[in-house]
Motif scaffolding. Sequence first.
Motif, PDB file in Angstrom:
ATOM      1  N   UNK A 105       8.463  -3.039 -16.973  1.00  0.00           N
ATOM      2  CA  UNK A 105       9.358  -3.986 -16.339  1.00  0.00           C
ATOM      3  C   UNK A 105      10.665  -3.339 -15.894  1.00  0.00           C
ATOM      4  N   UNK A 106      11.018  -2.210 -16.504  1.00  0.00           N
ATOM      5  CA  UNK A 106      12.232  -1.505 -16.092  1.00  0.00           C
ATOM      6  C   UNK A 106      12.130  -0.981 -14.670  1.00  0.00           C
ATOM      7  N   UNK A 107      10.925  -1.007 -14.095  1.00  0.00           N
ATOM      8  CA  UNK A 107      10.736  -0.542 -12.716  1.00  0.00           C
ATOM      9  C   UNK A 107      11.160  -1.579 -11.685  1.00  0.00           C
ATOM     10  N   UNK A 108      11.543  -2.772 -12.126  1.00  0.00           N
ATOM     11  CA  UNK A 108      11.862  -3.845 -11.182  1.00  0.00           C
ATOM     12  C   UNK A 108      12.910  -3.458 -10.146  1.00  0.00           C
ATOM     13  N   UNK A 109      14.035  -2.836 -10.525  1.00  0.00           N
ATOM     14  CA  UNK A 109      14.996  -2.451  -9.479  1.00  0.00           C
ATOM     15  C   UNK A 109      14.444  -1.419  -8.507  1.00  0.00           C
ATOM     16  N   UNK A 110      13.488  -0.593  -8.940  1.00  0.00           N
ATOM     17  CA  UNK A 110      12.850   0.350  -8.020  1.00  0.00           C
ATOM     18  C   UNK A 110      12.064  -0.413  -6.956  1.00  0.00           C
ATOM     19  N   UNK A 111      11.351  -1.453  -7.365  1.00  0.00           N
ATOM     20  CA  UNK A 111      10.603  -2.274  -6.413  1.00  0.00           C
ATOM     21  C   UNK A 111      11.563  -2.961  -5.437  1.00  0.00           C
ATOM     22  N   UNK A 112      12.646  -3.518  -5.969  1.00  0.00           N
ATOM     23  CA  UNK A 112      13.642  -4.150  -5.102  1.00  0.00           C
ATOM     24  C   UNK A 112      14.211  -3.160  -4.097  1.00  0.00           C
ATOM     25  N   UNK A 113      14.534  -1.976  -4.563  1.00  0.00           N
ATOM     26  CA  UNK A 113      15.125  -0.960  -3.697  1.00  0.00           C
ATOM     27  C   UNK A 113      14.146  -0.560  -2.600  1.00  0.00           C
ATOM     28  N   UNK A 114      12.897  -0.374  -2.968  1.00  0.00           N
ATOM     29  CA  UNK A 114      11.887   0.032  -1.990  1.00  0.00           C
ATOM     30  C   UNK A 114      11.730  -1.016  -0.896  1.00  0.00           C
ATOM     31  N   UNK A 115      11.616  -2.287  -1.282  1.00  0.00           N
ATOM     32  CA  UNK A 115      11.406  -3.322  -0.285  1.00  0.00           C
ATOM     33  C   UNK A 115      12.671  -3.615   0.521  1.00  0.00           C
ATOM     34  N   UNK A 116      13.834  -3.371  -0.048  1.00  0.00           N
ATOM     35  CA  UNK A 116      15.064  -3.503   0.730  1.00  0.00           C
ATOM     36  C   UNK A 116      15.121  -2.450   1.816  1.00  0.00           C
ATOM     37  N   UNK A 117      14.782  -1.207   1.467  1.00  0.00           N
ATOM     38  CA  UNK A 117      14.732  -0.128   2.460  1.00  0.00           C
ATOM     39  C   UNK A 117      13.672  -0.441   3.520  1.00  0.00           C
ATOM     40  N   UNK A 118      12.505  -0.906   3.069  1.00  0.00           N
ATOM     41  CA  UNK A 118      11.448  -1.233   4.013  1.00  0.00           C
ATOM     42  C   UNK A 118      11.839  -2.347   4.967  1.00  0.00           C
ATOM     43  N   UNK A 119      12.501  -3.375   4.434  1.00  0.00           N
ATOM     44  CA  UNK A 119      12.934  -4.478   5.274  1.00  0.00           C
ATOM     45  C   UNK A 119      13.946  -4.012   6.318  1.00  0.00           C
ATOM     46  N   UNK A 120      14.856  -3.110   5.909  1.00  0.00           N
ATOM     47  CA  UNK A 120      15.837  -2.567   6.848  1.00  0.00           C
ATOM     48  C   UNK A 120      15.137  -1.781   7.952  1.00  0.00           C
ATOM     49  N   UNK A 143       0.827  -1.204   0.000  1.00  0.00           N
ATOM     50  CA  UNK A 143       0.000   0.000   0.000  1.00  0.00           C
ATOM     51  C   UNK A 143       0.865   1.259   0.000  1.00  0.00           C
ATOM     52  N   UNK A 144       1.901   1.268   0.818  1.00  0.00           N
ATOM     53  CA  UNK A 144       2.793   2.436   0.845  1.00  0.00           C
ATOM     54  C   UNK A 144       3.453   2.627  -0.520  1.00  0.00           C
ATOM     55  N   UNK A 145       3.881   1.531  -1.125  1.00  0.00           N
ATOM     56  CA  UNK A 145       4.508   1.650  -2.440  1.00  0.00           C
ATOM     57  C   UNK A 145       3.515   2.161  -3.482  1.00  0.00           C
ATOM     58  N   UNK A 146       2.270   1.693  -3.400  1.00  0.00           N
ATOM     59  CA  UNK A 146       1.219   2.181  -4.304  1.00  0.00           C
ATOM     60  C   UNK A 146       1.050   3.693  -4.175  1.00  0.00           C
ATOM     61  N   UNK A 147       1.143   4.196  -2.926  1.00  0.00           N
ATOM     62  CA  UNK A 147       0.931   5.625  -2.691  1.00  0.00           C
ATOM     63  C   UNK A 147       2.110   6.490  -3.146  1.00  0.00           C
ATOM     64  N   UNK A 148       3.330   5.940  -3.089  1.00  0.00           N
ATOM     65  CA  UNK A 148       4.496   6.794  -3.339  1.00  0.00           C
ATOM     66  C   UNK A 148       5.157   6.554  -4.682  1.00  0.00           C
ATOM     67  N   UNK A 149       4.853   5.422  -5.370  1.00  0.00           N
ATOM     68  CA  UNK A 149       5.639   5.113  -6.561  1.00  0.00           C
ATOM     69  C   UNK A 149       5.436   6.137  -7.675  1.00  0.00           C
ATOM     70  N   UNK A 150       4.217   6.707  -7.787  1.00  0.00           N
ATOM     71  CA  UNK A 150       3.971   7.697  -8.831  1.00  0.00           C
ATOM     72  C   UNK A 150       4.826   8.932  -8.660  1.00  0.00           C
ATOM     73  N   UNK A 151       4.959   9.393  -7.416  1.00  0.00           N
ATOM     74  CA  UNK A 151       5.782  10.578  -7.157  1.00  0.00           C
ATOM     75  C   UNK A 151       7.266  10.286  -7.380  1.00  0.00           C
ATOM     76  N   UNK A 152       7.705   9.095  -6.985  1.00  0.00           N
ATOM     77  CA  UNK A 152       9.101   8.736  -7.198  1.00  0.00           C
ATOM     78  C   UNK A 152       9.428   8.683  -8.694  1.00  0.00           C
TER      79      UNK A 152
END
Length: 450
Positions: free
Chosen positions: A334-349, A309-318
């Motif tokens: 599909x080029x957005x894949x590393x953005x998704x990885x980066x977001x969830x890595x930060x979130x996991x941290x 949900x957080x990613x849904x809210x912020x990905x457009x602005x990013x």
Amino acid sequence: MRRILALAGLVLGILLAPVLTRATAGGPAAPQAEPANSGTVFPPDDPAPVPVPEPTEKAIRFYRSGNVLWCVRTVWELSVPALILFTGFSARLRDWAERTGRSWLFSLVIYLVVFMATKYLLEFPLTCYQGFFRPHAYDLSNQSFGRWLGDSLKRLGVDTAGYAAFLWIPYWLTRRSPRRWWLYAWMAATAATLFMVFITPVWIDPLFNKFSPMKDKALEADVLALAERAGIQGTRVYEVEKSADTKALNAYVTGFMGTKRIVLWDTIIAKLDRRELLTVMGHEIGHYVLRHVLQGTLLSSVLTLLGLYVFYRVNGRLIGRFKAQFGFDRISDIASWPLILLFFTVGNFALNPLILAFSRHVEHEADRFALEMTRDNHADATASVKLQIQNLSVPRPGLMYKLWRSTHPSVGERIDFANTYKPWMKGEPVKYEHLFRPSKTNRVHTGLEP
């Protein structure tokens, strides 16, 4: 449609696999106490407290260098997807994949295969040092470089196959339902996580290690008697040949429903005496009976919903802010894949202190369960000592280690708990006594029968 939605979050489930509780027995323990392979059997009623051993100089070096390596690894895991993303490499890779694959689906698969290979190569120096050279430097590994490399490439193949097979589904959802894709993906991710927990013991783990029934049938019978006392019927107990790879000790419970099983490394069977092994098994049975794997899966589901949900809210602005550097203007690319990885890595941290606090809680409750069932506090404490000695841990690590790295209570805390937790000696209530059943056999004589 339901089947498609059920598969849609599989990749997200794989991404969030570290969130799952991987219930493992064993924590730190340190030096100069009893030799790790002594096999000494203490009297069952030995009231003497087990001292918390001081860490050796080697263990302290391992601990400090591990903290530095963890910091480097964290930065590296953030830097690799960020580099691929902000340099525009991801967009160029997408363009090449589209020219080569022509159709959307084949282009996506080509992109993922090349992306995974690129990421693997960029991370290889650090992964090789952490997984091969460092354990050898501290005399914790028996593994040849060829075997280590083979396992590493095998893991790459498994991950790549999983992504290539299923990642198209979440991307399809973002195209079909721009406003609700995060909710559908969460529903699918929950089902997918359960699916991965279910299949991992039977399909994935055997690719890396050889699992077999326990060789010591007398010990197996004791473990089954212990499980019977906890109300578990038809328990599967496996021995895995880890001595070819490592000198570390471990045991764990894994799987879900029909694939749930208790696993012991052959190294822990060799180093711990029978009573100590039974307290470790009591700990793992505690995970089983108290449904800790299911609790971890539910926590994963909640955090997945929050993250999506957080990613849904912020990905457009990013994307709007950096689309010139990224080379794409929508999340369905599909080029957005590393953005998704980066977001969830930060979130996991960011969420790691919460996740690890939950992990330490369930590990502590499994310790309590084992002590109440076996009432063999001395063996429980000496098992922790041997685990720390063999695994080069320190008994009382610092606060930062506890918050961001520690999945278990420290060995000092576990030994202190084993030394002092004896409510049955004081006439106090026992938390999990209602879960224990009278044993039908007389095999186990470690205080199981009060």
